[in-house]
Design a protein around this motif. Structure first.
Motif, short mmCIF file in Angstrom:
data_model
loop_
_atom_site.label_atom_id
_atom_site.label_comp_id
_atom_site.label_asym_id
_atom_site.label_seq_id
_atom_site.Cartn_x
_atom_site.Cartn_y
_atom_site.Cartn_z
N GLU A 1 -1.35 33.94 -28.69
CA GLU A 1 -1.86 33.18 -29.82
C GLU A 1 -1.59 31.68 -29.66
O GLU A 1 -2.43 30.85 -29.99
N GLN B 1 -8.92 36.13 -31.97
CA GLN B 1 -8.69 35.89 -33.39
C GLN B 1 -8.07 34.51 -33.63
O GLN B 1 -8.51 33.77 -34.52
N LYS B 2 -7.07 34.16 -32.83
CA LYS B 2 -6.41 32.86 -33.02
C LYS B 2 -7.34 31.72 -32.66
O LYS B 2 -7.41 30.69 -33.37
N THR C 1 -9.95 31.29 -35.40
CA THR C 1 -9.33 30.81 -36.64
C THR C 1 -9.07 29.31 -36.58
O THR C 1 -9.36 28.58 -37.54
N VAL C 2 -8.53 28.85 -35.46
CA VAL C 2 -8.21 27.42 -35.32
C VAL C 2 -9.48 26.58 -35.29
O VAL C 2 -9.55 25.50 -35.91
N HIS D 1 -12.24 27.09 -36.75
CA HIS D 1 -12.92 27.06 -38.05
C HIS D 1 -12.05 26.60 -39.21
O HIS D 1 -12.51 26.56 -40.35
N GLN D 2 -10.79 26.29 -38.91
CA GLN D 2 -9.92 25.88 -40.00
C GLN D 2 -10.20 24.44 -40.43
O GLN D 2 -10.80 23.66 -39.68
#
Length: 367
Positions: free
Chosen positions: A201, A236-237, A240-241, A243-244
């Motif tokens: 991650e 996943q990580k 996520t990063v 799109h954060q």
């Protein structure tokens, strides 16, 4: 009275006769040694020196109960006969081979080469040897390897499991036989086992943050086998990063199980991206090698035509100019952590532990 004629031996005749006798005696000894060398055993050494088998065994282990003179004779004969202890007999007696098994899906992965080299270095220091098995990412072959390791009474197993592996029972049974199992890199989701992982991650986070920093709006992410926990964690990580915090980065993903598959996927997808500012993210060295081959086949170069960033052990990125920017996951460091955990298990540590080696960003010129 009948006279008896006594043959006359000159000094020269006596010398020749004695030499012949000495040669015959030597030839007899040589023949004996040759026969004994064919299968030297403790029993044969004991019979030759008229001592017990246990005396020979203890002398070869420098036992203090054996006198220096007896020990010297036994060791000299053992060396002359080129005697080596039968490893299988030793294994049966001690219930251990002082040999570690390393099981990997493939040997064409530099990360695994680095890991294996690290384990070999550490094992040599502690008087262990290493045997390497390739599972070919096949769960059935993996099970056969486990059986072989159990029969050989290896001291411990380091294993990166296949993408098909879902039954933990065979691995748990190893503990019953006193054989510790350390999972590394490709590890099961099962919690109660020893796992040594790269910072999946964290590595994905570093790569995603670098893409955001470079203000790249489009990303083609090529990931590994979707059944593997390592793939799911990194994907996943990474997503996520990206799109954060309201980031507008557009991410498309694809999955490849080999370098060749990564090459073909990249070749087929690149034409759709050529009118965009984009970067290719490669989840591993294996995928990076295939993707870079496709990029070069298309006559493209980084960073002029596209950006390239990866998660890597560090060897593959150095093969290109400019060098590829990557989040480092070190096989060598992971090997040292895994070996340290293995030795604690052998020493009696019974609790399961997950150890994670965090990554760092190594900046090249590809993005």
């Amino acid at each position: 009275m009948k006279s008896i004629e006594i043959p006359h031996f000159s000094p020269q005749t006596f010398a020749v006769t004695f030499a012949e006798m000495f040669a015959v005696e030597n030839l007899y000894l040589i023949n004996q040694i040759i026969r004994m060398r064919q299968n030297p055993t403790l029993k044969k050494i004991a019979e030759r020196l008229n001592v017990s088998i246990s005396t020979v065994s203890r002398a070869l282990k420098d036992h203090p109960d054996i006198s220096p003179e007896t020990g010297r004779k036994i060791k000299e004969l053992a060396e002359l006969l080129e005697y080596d202890p039968n490893p299988y007999a030793v294994n049966l007696r001690t219930h251990s081979s002082r040999e570690f098994a390393i099981v990997v899906p493939s040997l064409s992965n530099f990360f695994y080469h680095s890991f294996i080299g690290s384990i070999e270095e550490e094992a040599r220091i502690y008087g262990y040897s290493v045997v390497i098995y390739r599972s070919s990412n096949d769960a059935k072959i993996e099970q056969e390897i486990l059986k072989s390791c159990r029969h050989k009474r290896v001291s411990g197993i380091f294993i990166a499991i296949t993408s098909e592996t879902d039954d933990m029972e065979p691995f748990l049974k190893m503990d019953v036989h006193g054989i510790p199992v350390i999972f590394f890199d490709k590890v099961p989701q099962y919690e109660s086992c020893n796992k040594i992982c790269v910072g999946d991650e964290h590595a994905a986070l570093l790569a995603a943050e670098e893409i955001i920093r470079k203000d790249i709006p489009n990303v083609l992410g090529i990931f590994g086998d979707p059944n593997m926990s390592i793939t799911r964690a990194r994907l996943q990580k990474f997503a996520t990063v990206l799109h954060q915090n309201g980031s507008a980065v557009h991410l498309e993903t694809a999955h490849a199980r080999s370098s060749a598959e990564a090459e073909q996927i990249t070749l087929s997808l690149l034409p759709e991206w050529m009118d965009k500012k984009f970067a290719v993210f490669c989840m591993s060295d294996e995928i990076l090698a295939g993707a870079m081959k496709a990029i070069q086949r298309k006559g493209l170069s980084a960073p002029a035509d596209l950006g390239v960033i990866a998660i890597s052990d560090g060897m593959i990125p150095l093969l290109f100019y400019p060098e590829i920017t990557y989040a480092e996951t070190s096989g060598s460091k992971l090997g040292k952590l895994a070996f340290s955990r293995m030795m604690r298990c052998i020493a009696g540590s019974s609790f399961a532990q997950t150890i994670i080696d965090e990554s760092k960003l190594v900046v090249g010129g590809s993005i």
